[in-house]
Every structure is written in C-alpha cells, then in structure tokens.
Motif scaffolding. Structure first.
Motif, mmCIF file in Angstrom:
data_model
loop_
_atom_site.group_PDB
_atom_site.id
_atom_site.type_symbol
_atom_site.label_atom_id
_atom_site.label_comp_id
_atom_site.label_asym_id
_atom_site.label_seq_id
_atom_site.Cartn_x
_atom_site.Cartn_y
_atom_site.Cartn_z
ATOM 1 N N ARG A 1 36.792 37.002 43.202
ATOM 2 C CA ARG A 1 37.026 36.109 42.059
ATOM 3 C C ARG A 1 38.454 35.586 42.000
ATOM 4 N NH1 ARG A 1 33.318 39.666 41.330
ATOM 5 N NH2 ARG A 1 31.473 39.287 40.021
ATOM 6 N N SER A 2 39.183 35.722 43.080
ATOM 7 C CA SER A 2 40.577 35.283 43.074
ATOM 8 C C SER A 2 40.703 33.779 42.880
ATOM 9 C CB SER A 2 41.259 35.701 44.380
ATOM 10 O OG SER A 2 40.586 35.139 45.497
ATOM 11 N N ALA A 3 39.751 33.013 43.389
ATOM 12 C CA ALA A 3 39.818 31.564 43.224
ATOM 13 C C ALA A 3 39.622 31.138 41.777
ATOM 14 C CB ALA A 3 38.770 30.890 44.110
ATOM 15 N N GLN A 4 39.002 31.972 40.956
ATOM 16 C CA GLN A 4 38.749 31.633 39.560
ATOM 17 C C GLN A 4 39.857 32.120 38.630
ATOM 18 O OE1 GLN A 4 34.963 33.372 38.697
ATOM 19 N NE2 GLN A 4 33.923 32.362 40.419
ATOM 20 N N LEU A 5 40.824 32.841 39.153
ATOM 21 C CA LEU A 5 41.890 33.353 38.312
ATOM 22 C C LEU A 5 42.854 32.241 37.915
ATOM 23 C CD1 LEU A 5 42.753 36.668 40.207
ATOM 24 C CD2 LEU A 5 41.322 36.397 38.166
ATOM 25 N N TRP B 1 48.827 32.978 36.025
ATOM 26 C CA TRP B 1 49.538 34.245 35.896
ATOM 27 C C TRP B 1 48.772 35.417 36.498
ATOM 28 C CZ3 TRP B 1 54.422 34.216 35.402
ATOM 29 C CH2 TRP B 1 55.077 33.197 34.704
ATOM 30 N N PRO B 2 47.467 35.569 36.245
ATOM 31 C CA PRO B 2 46.759 36.661 36.934
ATOM 32 C C PRO B 2 46.820 36.547 38.451
ATOM 33 C CG PRO B 2 45.478 35.876 35.073
ATOM 34 C CD PRO B 2 46.613 34.918 35.238
ATOM 35 N N ARG B 3 46.754 35.317 38.963
ATOM 36 C CA ARG B 3 46.840 35.150 40.411
ATOM 37 C C ARG B 3 48.226 35.547 40.920
ATOM 38 N NH1 ARG B 3 45.953 30.149 40.617
ATOM 39 N NH2 ARG B 3 43.683 30.252 40.790
ATOM 40 N N SER B 4 49.259 35.226 40.146
ATOM 41 C CA SER B 4 50.613 35.620 40.550
ATOM 42 C C SER B 4 50.776 37.133 40.537
ATOM 43 C CB SER B 4 51.640 34.969 39.617
ATOM 44 O OG SER B 4 51.562 33.559 39.667
ATOM 45 N N VAL B 5 50.175 37.801 39.541
ATOM 46 C CA VAL B 5 50.258 39.259 39.480
ATOM 47 C C VAL B 5 49.584 39.887 40.698
ATOM 48 C CG1 VAL B 5 49.496 41.287 38.198
ATOM 49 C CG2 VAL B 5 50.459 39.330 36.975
ATOM 50 N N VAL B 6 48.418 39.342 41.078
ATOM 51 C CA VAL B 6 47.705 39.863 42.249
ATOM 52 C C VAL B 6 48.531 39.657 43.512
ATOM 53 C CG1 VAL B 6 45.653 39.574 43.684
ATOM 54 C CG2 VAL B 6 45.437 39.581 41.196
ATOM 55 N N GLN B 7 49.171 38.508 43.639
ATOM 56 C CA GLN B 7 49.972 38.238 44.830
ATOM 57 C C GLN B 7 51.196 39.152 44.905
ATOM 58 O OE1 GLN B 7 50.787 34.058 44.434
ATOM 59 N NE2 GLN B 7 48.766 33.426 45.171
ATOM 60 N N VAL B 8 51.866 39.347 43.772
ATOM 61 C CA VAL B 8 53.029 40.240 43.766
ATOM 62 C C VAL B 8 52.602 41.671 44.081
ATOM 63 C CG1 VAL B 8 54.835 41.247 42.322
ATOM 64 C CG2 VAL B 8 54.368 38.789 42.211
#
Length: 334
Positions: free
Chosen positions: A170-174, A177-184
């Motif tokens: 579900r990363s494409a639907q984030l 900010w949630p996507r940035s948290v996952v990347q960090v």
C-alpha cells in the motif's frame, strides 16, 4: 517507462518547477493537459522536446502569460528548490535507463520492482533485529529475541514481516508524510544492517580466538592481559593457560605492539601480551634488586698439639717434660 516518456516527465517537472511561485491550484490547472500535449508533439516528428518547444522555463513563461498570471519576480526559493529536484530526478532517470540493459531490462527500476517482495520480508526482519538489540542491551544473534526471550522474538518477527508486507503493498496509496516516514525508516534499517554485518564479520574473524559469546557481562570482561609470577615472584614470559581438558584459556586482547604467532593471529600470542606493563615488575611485588654477595671469610684453623713420639726401638725413650705450674704446691703443716 520508455525514453520518450521519461523526457516528457522531466519536461513537465521543470515546467512545474518554473511555476512554483503560483498557487498550487492554478499551477495544476496550467499543467493539467501538458503531458498529453507533449506526447502529441513528440509523436509528430523527430527531435527532442527542447529542440521543438524550447527550454521548459521558457515554455512555463508562455503558459503564465497565456493564463494572465503575474510574471514571476525572479527565481524565489521554491522555484530554485523545485528546479534542483527536477534536475536530480532527471539525472536519476538517466542512470536508471543506462543501468537497465546490463541487467536485462529496459530500466534498472524494472529489475528492482521484482525484488520488492524480498525487501519487504528483509525489512521486517531488520526491524525485529533492531528491537532485539535495543531490548537486550546490544547483544544479538541470527534470530530475534525480545528481552532475551526467543519465543517472544519469533512472534515479533512474524508480526513485523506481515506489517512490512502490508505497508509495501500500500505504499503507493500513502500520503506524503507517511511515505516519508517509511522511507526514513528504511534508510535507518539499511544503516543498521551494514553495522550488524561489520560486527558479525568481526565475530567470525576473532570469535574462535578468545572472544567467548557466553562471557558477556562476565567477571573477566575487564581483563586486558595476564601476568604470571612464579613462587619466587619472578615474571614468567611466554606462558600459556589451559583448562583441565587441555583447552587453551584466552583472556584479554593484545592492544600493544609485539610479535604474533606463526599463523599471524595476535590473539594466539603467549602471556603476557605487553611485558612492559607488568604491574609488579619482573621480580614480583615489593622485590628489591639483588645486592652483591658478601665476601666469604675462610676461617684459619687453630694449631693443635703435636704428640711427642715415643721413640724408636733400640733408643731410650725421651724423658717426659714437666711443665711447672703456676699454682704453688701446698706445704704440709704440723
């Protein structure tokens, strides 16, 4: 993504960067159909979009003028940041296109997409190992443990892997900010993985030569060297320690210059590692340097009385010699 699609994406990104000073709604309205228009232009004839339409910044100025928007007053911070990000993305896409054919794909990202499920599982494992290190005070093995408990660690591992897979799908639907948290978080786990690999390599290299994983927080963890003294307080060099089964006992770690064993491993050096750091010197505690031995006097034998020979046969014997006494002879009285 083909080369034409990448060129269109880069061109649109640079146009939007040049319009970064406009309100987001107006900027989206101006560039809403830009990608379709650029695709039609690219399909009509050969040549790049820059050759046919000019630089994206010039095209953005024309869009601004056609919409009656206020001209940009120089390049503000938002425009500079957006332009820099657009250039970086353009270079990354170029590298993506060049690295793809050696891997057997049009782009390297096509190959990496096939590895995403494996990364999701690995990410969950790394997260479980990171919690293991935090909950156990820095010690870890191949399997995760929560507070030192293996069963709790395995339950944690299953939960983290399932959660990582759920986030990955579900990363494409984030949102942003949630996507940035996952990347960090992914970057932190990658750094942790490299640090763990370095520590594991050190364990494999030195683990069989004196570093016992069961002696963590043991009473001899602070020992750096071993100094052996004999019964007379003299330092014994080139000493080796063994247990009752003949297994070598190795403590400490050599942190001074010196010889190594015939295999090139400094941990196989005999004790002491650093002779110059002996706590009591070469002759033990409180020993003073030996003094020069005292001269030995030879006693002079006292003279002894020589007996007088009794004479030889045929000769008269010598008369005994009477030695006068100092004590007067008492005179009888009537």
């Amino acid at each position: 993504m083909t080369v034409a699609e990448q060129e269109i994406t880069d061109y649109v990104a640079r146009v939007r960067a040049a319009l970064a000073d406009l309100p987001p709604g107006q900027r989206d309205e101006l560039t809403e159909d830009l990608a379709d228009h650029l695709a039609e232009v690219a399909a009509e004839s050969e040549g790049t979009l820059v050759e046919r339409l000019g630089e994206p910044e010039t095209y953005a100025a024309e869009l601004r003028a056609a919409a009656g928007a206020a001209p940009g007053s120089g390049r503000n911070l938002d425009q500079r940041v957006a332009s820099a990000m657009a250039r970086v993305r353009g270079r990354l896409r170029t590298m993506d296109t060049r690295l793809g054919p050696p891997l057997g794909y049009a782009t390297a990202s096509d190959f990496l997409r096939l590895l995403r499920p494996g990364w999701w599982v690995l990410r969950g494992y790394l997260a479980a190992m990171l919690v293991t290190v935090i909950s156990t005070g820095g010690s870890f093995g191949l399997l995760p443990r929560f507070g030192g408990e293996l069963l709790a660690g395995m339950i944690m591992l299953v939960g983290f892997v399932l959660g990582s897979i759920w986030i990955g799908r579900r990363s494409a639907q984030l949102t942003r900010w949630p996507r940035s948290v996952v990347q960090v978080g992914s970057v932190v786990l990658v750094v942790f993985a490299f640090a763990a690999l370095i520590q594991a390599e050190d364990r494999m290299r030195y683990g069989d030569y004196g570093i016992d994983p069961t002696s963590i927080n043991g009473p001899y963890d602070h020992v750096r060297d071993v100094f052996v003294y004999d019964s007379e307080g003299r330092l014994v060099e080139n000493a080796r320690l063994f247990d009752q089964n003949g297994n070598p006992i190795r403590l400490g770690f050599p942190d001074c210059e010196g010889r190594v064993d015939e295999y090139g491993n400094p941990l196989l050096r005999p004790y002491p590692y650093c002779v110059g750091r002996a706590p009591f010197g070469p002759r033990g505690p409180g020993a003073s340097p030996p003094s020069a031995p005292a001269a030995i006097s030879t006693p002079t034998p006292e003279p002894t009385a020589t007996p007088t020979p009794s004479g030889t046969p045929g000769e008269p014997s010598a008369s005994p010699t009477v030695t006068p006494s100092d004590t007067p002879t008492p005179t009888p009285t009537r």
